[in-house]
Design a protein around this motif. Structure first.
Motif, mmCIF file in Angstrom:
data_model
loop_
_atom_site.group_PDB
_atom_site.id
_atom_site.type_symbol
_atom_site.label_atom_id
_atom_site.label_comp_id
_atom_site.label_asym_id
_atom_site.label_seq_id
_atom_site.Cartn_x
_atom_site.Cartn_y
_atom_site.Cartn_z
ATOM 1 N N TYR A 136 -10.720 4.051 2.750
ATOM 2 C CA TYR A 136 -11.064 3.235 3.918
ATOM 3 C C TYR A 136 -9.809 2.895 4.722
ATOM 4 O O TYR A 136 -9.784 3.007 5.943
ATOM 5 C CB TYR A 136 -11.797 1.957 3.493
ATOM 6 C CG TYR A 136 -12.097 1.041 4.643
ATOM 7 C CD1 TYR A 136 -13.153 1.315 5.510
ATOM 8 C CD2 TYR A 136 -11.321 -0.084 4.901
ATOM 9 C CE1 TYR A 136 -13.428 0.491 6.601
ATOM 10 C CE2 TYR A 136 -11.574 -0.909 5.977
ATOM 11 C CZ TYR A 136 -12.633 -0.624 6.819
ATOM 12 O OH TYR A 136 -12.891 -1.435 7.888
ATOM 13 N N ASP B 60 -12.595 2.055 -7.597
ATOM 14 C CA ASP B 60 -12.638 1.102 -6.493
ATOM 15 C C ASP B 60 -11.382 1.246 -5.624
ATOM 16 O O ASP B 60 -11.460 1.172 -4.398
ATOM 17 C CB ASP B 60 -12.770 -0.320 -7.044
ATOM 18 C CG ASP B 60 -13.108 -1.324 -5.965
ATOM 19 O OD1 ASP B 60 -13.997 -1.043 -5.135
ATOM 20 O OD2 ASP B 60 -12.465 -2.397 -5.936
ATOM 21 N N ILE C 166 -10.914 1.878 -1.532
ATOM 22 C CA ILE C 166 -10.090 1.031 -0.667
ATOM 23 C C ILE C 166 -9.017 1.864 0.044
ATOM 24 O O ILE C 166 -8.806 1.714 1.254
ATOM 25 C CB ILE C 166 -9.461 -0.111 -1.488
ATOM 26 C CG1 ILE C 166 -10.558 -1.059 -1.967
ATOM 27 C CG2 ILE C 166 -8.401 -0.856 -0.682
ATOM 28 C CD1 ILE C 166 -10.114 -2.048 -3.022
ATOM 29 N N SER D 105 0.846 -1.197 0.000
ATOM 30 C CA SER D 105 0.000 0.000 0.000
ATOM 31 C C SER D 105 0.878 1.243 0.000
ATOM 32 O O SER D 105 2.084 1.185 0.229
ATOM 33 C CB SER D 105 -0.939 -0.002 1.209
ATOM 34 O OG SER D 105 -0.197 0.011 2.400
#
Length: 182
Positions: A120, A113, A117, A51
């Protein structure tokens, strides 16, 4: 020379291919092709198992190597080939980005999308948001979906054909032809 260090390609000194990601792993596919004075980026993905900035190809190296990009070509919509495109457009706002029409449509869905993600994850303190929906809107405005199986002169002297390869809807093997040295 290997892809990590660049060098001539197939012995042609006017052609250099440099891997910025995806050379020794799955993910962050991103290659800089320098041919006949043109800078062409092939894909700009993320590592889907990481990430934040760790997920990105080596964009710092890209910025050190070139002042401008003439063209970005996208092989297919999977995030490991498209996830860094909004950041490429931020670095090189004038760049033209091409793919098949289906790849453009699927990329829109997958990137939006990804924003959900990342957002969040950021709220949970586990991720950072690399771009937002406005960045994706700018990308889609610039991104051009072209007809597959047809030669297109996308920049002077460089012809491109998006040949269907069957990996996923819209996926292509990208054929390039430079007429400058012929």
């Amino acid at each position: 020379m290997g892809l990590e260090s660049g060098g001539s390609f197939l012995g042609y000194p006017f052609c250099q291919l440099t891997g910025l990601g995806g050379t020794a792993e799955v993910g962050a596919s991103c290659f800089l092709l320098q041919v006949d004075g043109k800078n062409i980026l092939l894909d700009a993905g993320v590592r889907v198992n990481r990430s934040g900035k760790e997920s990105l190809p080596d964009l710092g190296k890209l910025g050190e190597m070139v002042d401008n990009l003439d063209l970005v070509l996208v092989s297919h919509a999977h995030m490991d080939h498209t996830g860094a495109l909004p950041l490429i457009l931020e670095m090189f706002p004038q760049v033209k980005i091409y793919c098949t029409k289906a790849t453009k449509a699927i990329t829109s869905i997958l990137l939006r999308d990804a924003v959900k993600i990342m957002t969040y994850g950021a709220e949970e303190g586990e991720d950072e948001v690399l771009y937002d929906n406005d960045d994706i809107d700018r990308l889609l405005w610039v991104m051009v979906g072209v007809e597959k199986s047809k030669w297109h002169e996308l920049i002077d002297g460089v012809w491109v054909n998006f040949h269907p390869c069957g990996h996923v809807l819209g996926a292509s093997s990208i054929l390039l032809l430079s007429l400058i040295h012929i």
